[in-house]
Design a protein around this motif. Structure first.
Motif, PDB file in Angstrom:
ATOM      1  N   ALA A  32      11.075  58.434  22.397  1.00 27.62           N
ATOM      2  CA  ALA A  32       9.648  58.266  22.673  1.00 27.62           C
ATOM      3  C   ALA A  32       9.370  57.072  23.577  1.00 27.62           C
ATOM      4  O   ALA A  32       8.313  57.006  24.203  1.00 27.62           O
ATOM      5  N   HIS A  33      10.310  56.136  23.657  1.00 21.13           N
ATOM      6  CA  HIS A  33      10.110  54.930  24.452  1.00 21.13           C
ATOM      7  C   HIS A  33      11.145  54.784  25.569  1.00 21.13           C
ATOM      8  O   HIS A  33      11.256  53.724  26.174  1.00 21.13           O
ATOM      9  N   ALA A  34      11.890  55.839  25.836  1.00 20.72           N
ATOM     10  CA  ALA A  34      12.925  55.777  26.869  1.00 20.72           C
ATOM     11  C   ALA A  34      12.299  55.797  28.258  1.00 20.72           C
ATOM     12  O   ALA A  34      11.340  56.524  28.511  1.00 20.72           O
ATOM     13  N   ARG A  35      12.848  55.010  29.133  1.00 23.43           N
ATOM     14  CA  ARG A  35      12.407  54.987  30.526  1.00 23.43           C
ATOM     15  C   ARG A  35      12.717  56.345  31.160  1.00 23.43           C
ATOM     16  O   ARG A  35      13.852  56.828  31.094  1.00 23.43           O
ATOM     17  N   PRO A  36      11.735  56.974  31.784  1.00 24.78           N
ATOM     18  CA  PRO A  36      12.018  58.248  32.456  1.00 24.78           C
ATOM     19  C   PRO A  36      13.028  58.048  33.586  1.00 24.78           C
ATOM     20  O   PRO A  36      13.093  56.963  34.192  1.00 24.78           O
ATOM     21  N   SER A  37      13.777  59.052  33.868  1.00 21.53           N
ATOM     22  CA  SER A  37      14.801  59.003  34.899  1.00 21.53           C
ATOM     23  C   SER A  37      14.196  58.615  36.246  1.00 21.53           C
ATOM     24  O   SER A  37      13.154  59.135  36.641  1.00 21.53           O
ATOM     25  N   GLY A  38      14.850  57.686  36.922  1.00 25.38           N
ATOM     26  CA  GLY A  38      14.441  57.292  38.263  1.00 25.38           C
ATOM     27  C   GLY A  38      13.322  56.266  38.332  1.00 25.38           C
ATOM     28  O   GLY A  38      12.922  55.873  39.429  1.00 25.38           O
ATOM     29  N   VAL A  39      12.813  55.814  37.193  1.00 24.79           N
ATOM     30  CA  VAL A  39      11.725  54.839  37.196  1.00 24.79           C
ATOM     31  C   VAL A  39      12.307  53.429  37.361  1.00 24.79           C
ATOM     32  O   VAL A  39      13.219  53.035  36.634  1.00 24.79           O
ATOM     33  N   SER A  40      11.763  52.690  38.298  1.00 28.25           N
ATOM     34  CA  SER A  40      12.277  51.354  38.629  1.00 28.25           C
ATOM     35  C   SER A  40      11.801  50.300  37.635  1.00 28.25           C
ATOM     36  O   SER A  40      10.821  50.493  36.908  1.00 28.25           O
ATOM     37  N   ASP A  41      12.494  49.158  37.658  1.00 28.27           N
ATOM     38  CA  ASP A  41      12.073  48.016  36.852  1.00 28.27           C
ATOM     39  C   ASP A  41      10.653  47.592  37.221  1.00 28.27           C
ATOM     40  O   ASP A  41       9.842  47.272  36.351  1.00 28.27           O
ATOM     41  N   ALA A  42      10.356  47.587  38.516  1.00 31.36           N
ATOM     42  CA  ALA A  42       9.031  47.163  38.981  1.00 31.36           C
ATOM     43  C   ALA A  42       7.939  48.074  38.420  1.00 31.36           C
ATOM     44  O   ALA A  42       6.863  47.599  38.032  1.00 31.36           O
ATOM     45  N   THR A  43       8.218  49.364  38.345  1.00 29.20           N
ATOM     46  CA  THR A  43       7.236  50.307  37.798  1.00 29.20           C
ATOM     47  C   THR A  43       7.052  50.083  36.308  1.00 29.20           C
ATOM     48  O   THR A  43       5.925  50.054  35.814  1.00 29.20           O
ATOM     49  N   VAL A  44       8.157  49.906  35.579  1.00 34.52           N
ATOM     50  CA  VAL A  44       8.058  49.639  34.136  1.00 34.52           C
ATOM     51  C   VAL A  44       7.247  48.363  33.900  1.00 34.52           C
ATOM     52  O   VAL A  44       6.374  48.330  33.028  1.00 34.52           O
ATOM     53  N   GLU A  45       7.505  47.334  34.693  1.00 33.24           N
ATOM     54  CA  GLU A  45       6.760  46.077  34.540  1.00 33.24           C
ATOM     55  C   GLU A  45       5.283  46.255  34.862  1.00 33.24           C
ATOM     56  O   GLU A  45       4.418  45.720  34.156  1.00 33.24           O
ATOM     57  N   ALA A  46       4.976  46.991  35.911  1.00 34.77           N
ATOM     58  CA  ALA A  46       3.573  47.204  36.303  1.00 34.77           C
ATOM     59  C   ALA A  46       2.815  47.995  35.242  1.00 34.77           C
ATOM     60  O   ALA A  46       1.684  47.645  34.879  1.00 34.77           O
ATOM     61  N   VAL A  47       3.440  49.035  34.724  1.00 36.32           N
ATOM     62  CA  VAL A  47       2.799  49.828  33.672  1.00 36.32           C
ATOM     63  C   VAL A  47       2.666  48.988  32.400  1.00 36.32           C
ATOM     64  O   VAL A  47       1.653  49.067  31.697  1.00 36.32           O
ATOM     65  N   GLY A  48       3.664  48.172  32.123  1.00 34.40           N
ATOM     66  CA  GLY A  48       3.573  47.262  30.978  1.00 34.40           C
ATOM     67  C   GLY A  48       2.420  46.284  31.127  1.00 34.40           C
ATOM     68  O   GLY A  48       1.716  45.981  30.164  1.00 34.40           O
ATOM     69  N   LYS A  49       2.190  45.789  32.330  1.00 28.56           N
ATOM     70  CA  LYS A  49       1.081  44.856  32.579  1.00 28.56           C
ATOM     71  C   LYS A  49      -0.258  45.564  32.412  1.00 28.56           C
ATOM     72  O   LYS A  49      -1.205  44.995  31.852  1.00 28.56           O
ATOM     73  N   LEU A  50      -0.351  46.818  32.861  1.00 24.70           N
ATOM     74  CA  LEU A  50      -1.581  47.597  32.659  1.00 24.70           C
ATOM     75  C   LEU A  50      -1.831  47.805  31.172  1.00 24.70           C
ATOM     76  O   LEU A  50      -2.961  47.658  30.685  1.00 24.70           O
ATOM     77  N   SER A  51      -0.781  48.114  30.437  1.00 27.02           N
ATOM     78  CA  SER A  51      -0.887  48.281  28.988  1.00 27.02           C
ATOM     79  C   SER A  51      -1.347  46.985  28.333  1.00 27.02           C
ATOM     80  O   SER A  51      -2.198  46.998  27.427  1.00 27.02           O
ATOM     81  N   GLU A  52      -0.817  45.860  28.789  1.00 23.90           N
ATOM     82  CA  GLU A  52      -1.227  44.556  28.261  1.00 23.90           C
ATOM     83  C   GLU A  52      -2.716  44.318  28.511  1.00 23.90           C
ATOM     84  O   GLU A  52      -3.444  43.850  27.626  1.00 23.90           O
ATOM     85  N   ALA A  53      -3.181  44.650  29.709  1.00 20.10           N
ATOM     86  CA  ALA A  53      -4.603  44.489  30.033  1.00 20.10           C
ATOM     87  C   ALA A  53      -5.464  45.371  29.136  1.00 20.10           C
ATOM     88  O   ALA A  53      -6.520  44.930  28.644  1.00 20.10           O
ATOM     89  N   PHE A  54      -5.018  46.603  28.884  1.00 23.29           N
ATOM     90  CA  PHE A  54      -5.798  47.492  28.016  1.00 23.29           C
ATOM     91  C   PHE A  54      -5.819  46.976  26.581  1.00 23.29           C
ATOM     92  O   PHE A  54      -6.832  47.101  25.893  1.00 23.29           O
ATOM     93  N   GLU A  55      -4.737  46.362  26.141  1.00 21.60           N
ATOM     94  CA  GLU A  55      -4.736  45.771  24.799  1.00 21.60           C
ATOM     95  C   GLU A  55      -5.769  44.647  24.695  1.00 21.60           C
ATOM     96  O   GLU A  55      -6.409  44.484  23.650  1.00 21.60           O
ATOM     97  N   VAL A  56      -5.962  43.897  25.777  1.00 23.10           N
ATOM     98  CA  VAL A  56      -7.002  42.861  25.784  1.00 23.10           C
ATOM     99  C   VAL A  56      -8.377  43.522  25.685  1.00 23.10           C
ATOM    100  O   VAL A  56      -9.260  43.027  24.973  1.00 23.10           O
TER     101      VAL A  56
END
Length: 144
Positions: free
Chosen positions: A7-31
């Motif tokens: 359920a939390h596995a990085r999809p194939s081909g997704v870059s570190d930068a994309t994971v970090e950017a989506v994580g930052k968006l998720s952090e903003a939504f948590e705020v």
């Protein structure tokens, strides 16, 4: 690194930068979720204050201070907290506008970039920071 779980596995081909950017968006939504909670606390506190104010007016009247009670009752009891709005209307406007738009963008980004998966960044951080094989550091509850 092995994923925490499917359920939390990085999809194939997704870059570190994309994971970090989506994580930052998720952090903003948590705020935003925290702010939403504060807005509900504001809503409940103002409602409780108005009901308590009504009790104070009744007590002032019972103590023989009719004019003061009348002044407070007509000016403050049931008064709008913002132009034309009680707090439930503020909550509804926030939820139907800004909150709904933010939630939709958050979901759209996760669907487009992470196959809808949530917290991939955090799951990878957990895998990197936990002490593998040590009690209290299991990857999932099933690993206990």
């Amino acid at each position: 690194m092995k994923p925490l779980d499917d359920a939390h596995a990085r999809p194939s081909g997704v870059s570190d930068a994309t994971v970090e950017a989506v994580g930052k968006l998720s952090e903003a939504f948590e705020v935003i979720e925290e702010a939403r909670g504060a807005l509900f606390a504001f809503h409940r506190n103002l409602g409780r204050a108005d009901l308590t104010l009504g009790e104070a007016v009744d007590q002032l009247r019972a103590a023989g201070h009719d004019q003061l009670a009348d002044d407070i009752e007509t000016d403050l009891v049931g008064r709008n907290v913002l132009a034309g709005r009680w707090t439930f209307q503020v909550v509804e406007e926030f939820e139907d506008g800004y909150y709904a738009a933010f939630r939709e963008h958050d979901q759209r980004v996760r669907d487009a970039l992470m196959d809808g998966r949530r917290h991939v960044y955090e799951a990878e951080m957990k895998q990197a920071r936990r002490t593998h094989g040590r009690p209290g550091h299991e990857a999932t509850p099933q690993d206990r």
